[in-house]
Design a protein around this motif. Structure first.
Motif, short mmCIF file in Angstrom:
data_model
loop_
_atom_site.label_atom_id
_atom_site.label_comp_id
_atom_site.label_asym_id
_atom_site.label_seq_id
_atom_site.Cartn_x
_atom_site.Cartn_y
_atom_site.Cartn_z
N ARG B 4 0.79 -1.22 0.00
CA ARG B 4 0.00 0.00 0.00
C ARG B 4 0.83 1.28 0.00
O ARG B 4 0.54 2.22 -0.70
N PRO B 6 3.92 2.15 -1.15
CA PRO B 6 4.41 2.64 -2.44
C PRO B 6 3.28 3.11 -3.34
O PRO B 6 3.42 4.06 -4.10
N THR B 7 2.11 2.46 -3.25
CA THR B 7 0.98 2.86 -4.09
C THR B 7 0.51 4.26 -3.72
O THR B 7 0.27 5.09 -4.59
N GLU B 8 0.41 4.50 -2.43
CA GLU B 8 -0.01 5.84 -1.99
C GLU B 8 0.99 6.89 -2.42
O GLU B 8 0.63 7.97 -2.88
N ALA B 10 3.07 6.69 -4.94
CA ALA B 10 3.01 6.84 -6.39
C ALA B 10 1.79 7.66 -6.79
O ALA B 10 1.86 8.51 -7.68
N LEU B 11 0.69 7.43 -6.10
CA LEU B 11 -0.54 8.17 -6.39
C LEU B 11 -0.35 9.66 -6.05
O LEU B 11 -0.78 10.53 -6.80
#
Lengths: 181, 160
Positions: B4, B6-8, B10-11
């Motif tokens: 989660r 890295p996704t946040e 990246a977002l």
């Protein structure tokens, strides 16, 4: 005392900036125009200080932001009922994102169409999400400051910003596929 | 399980880059005329509908005098009440009286200030002059507040 012609030039020079700030925070053209008018009325009453300073832009932006936040606070009771505040998982943990890290797009140049879609999508976000997102990305406030300004918890600010970004990303995704990104 | 964090991140990076590319919106053509009309209306307002700091100098001085006179009158009245209450206080229990007595120091000081202000004004204007002046100022003050507030409300109703 005051010079109306000079003030008219001042209005024409800064109206886009003030209107954009208000429009992004409020997401409503009529409310944004009302706020922009109030900002310039205040500028007129401080005209003797503003006309010869380079800080007028910053002054206008700050006043616009504060008036928008006041407006949002005043209408809070109304807009919370339509927003995601009512969601049970709002004031704490972030939900699991429904996409993987590799799915998030890399930096790219947006087309004019994508910029328009993004601008419209910001205006259509729930008010609390939009306010938090705009304060973070356009007004350069950090999470703690946003929580103070909006009088909500830090957890809620993070959740709202996350959801807003997610919503914007989803709005752009079909367009990205169409253009083959 | 998805990662989660890295996704946040990246977002967030994506949102920062994308939102930075948004140009300023164009203000509606009607906005500037609307602002200038509102400024013209504001300039046409009578003095009593403007903030106090924009009132004409003589009216601002007058309000200072009236507020001062009202304050002095209030202090005099307070002193009168205090003197009237003294016999009652004297009859009260020592403990209660000793609790209240420090307040009387403050009242005495305020009374002295009030008397000083009234004597100074009486010295320069005379007794009748002072009374007439105070009456006139109070009349102007009262009518200004009443008239100004009424106009303000009417203007507010019209704007809304």
């Amino acid at each position: 005392m005051n010079d109306p012609a000079q003030f008219e030039s001042f209005v024409l020079a800064y109206q886009d900036m003030v209107y954009t700030s208000a429009m992004r925070l409020l997401g409503n053209e009529n409310e944004a125009q009302d706020v922009a008018q109030e900002v310039f009325l205040r500028a007129w009453s401080h005209w003797h200080e503003l006309r010869d300073t380079n800080a007028a832009g910053g002054w206008l932006k700050t006043v616009a932001r504060n008036l928008c936040l006041n407006h949002l606070q005043r209408h809070r009771a109304r807009w919370t009922s339509f927003s995601s505040l009512a969601r049970e998982d709002d004031d704490g943990e972030l939900r699991e994102p429904d996409f993987a890290a590799e799915d998030v797009m890399e930096s790219e140049l947006l087309t004019a169409d994508q910029r328009r879609i993004l601008d419209d999508a910001i205006a259509k976000l729930p008010r609390d999400q939009r306010a938090a997102l705009v304060l973070y990305h356009f007004e350069d406030l950090d999470y703690a400051d946003i929580a103070v300004q909006l009088k909500v918890s830090l957890g809620k600010v993070k959740t709202d910003i996350f959801r807003a970004r997610e919503a914007l990303r989803k709005k752009l995704q079909p367009t990205r596929r169409e253009v083959g990104v | 399980m998805k990662d989660r964090q890295p996704t946040e991140k990246a977002l967030e990076r994506w949102a920062t880059d994308a939102l930075r590319q948004l140009p300023q919106r164009k203000a509606p053509a009607s906005l500037a005329p609307r602002i200038l009309a509102a400024v013209a209306r504001a300039e046409a307002r009578p003095w009593y509908m403007r903030p106090w700091s924009e009132w004409p100098d003589h009216f601002r001085w007058m309000t200072v005098l009236v507020v001062g006179a009202l304050l002095a009158a209030a202090l005099q009245a307070l002193a009168g009440v205090h003197h009237a209450a003294l016999p009652v206080l004297a009859q009260m229990d020592d403990q209660v009286a000793s609790t209240i007595r420090p307040a009387s120091v403050l009242v005495n000081a305020m009374e002295a200030l009030g008397r000083g202000a009234v004597h100074a004004a009486r010295g320069s204007l005379g007794g009748y002059g002072l009374a007439a002046c105070a009456g006139l100022l109070a009349l102007i003050w009262g009518s200004t507040i009443g008239f100004g507030a009424t106009c303000w409300r009417l203007a507010g109703e019209r704007n809304s």
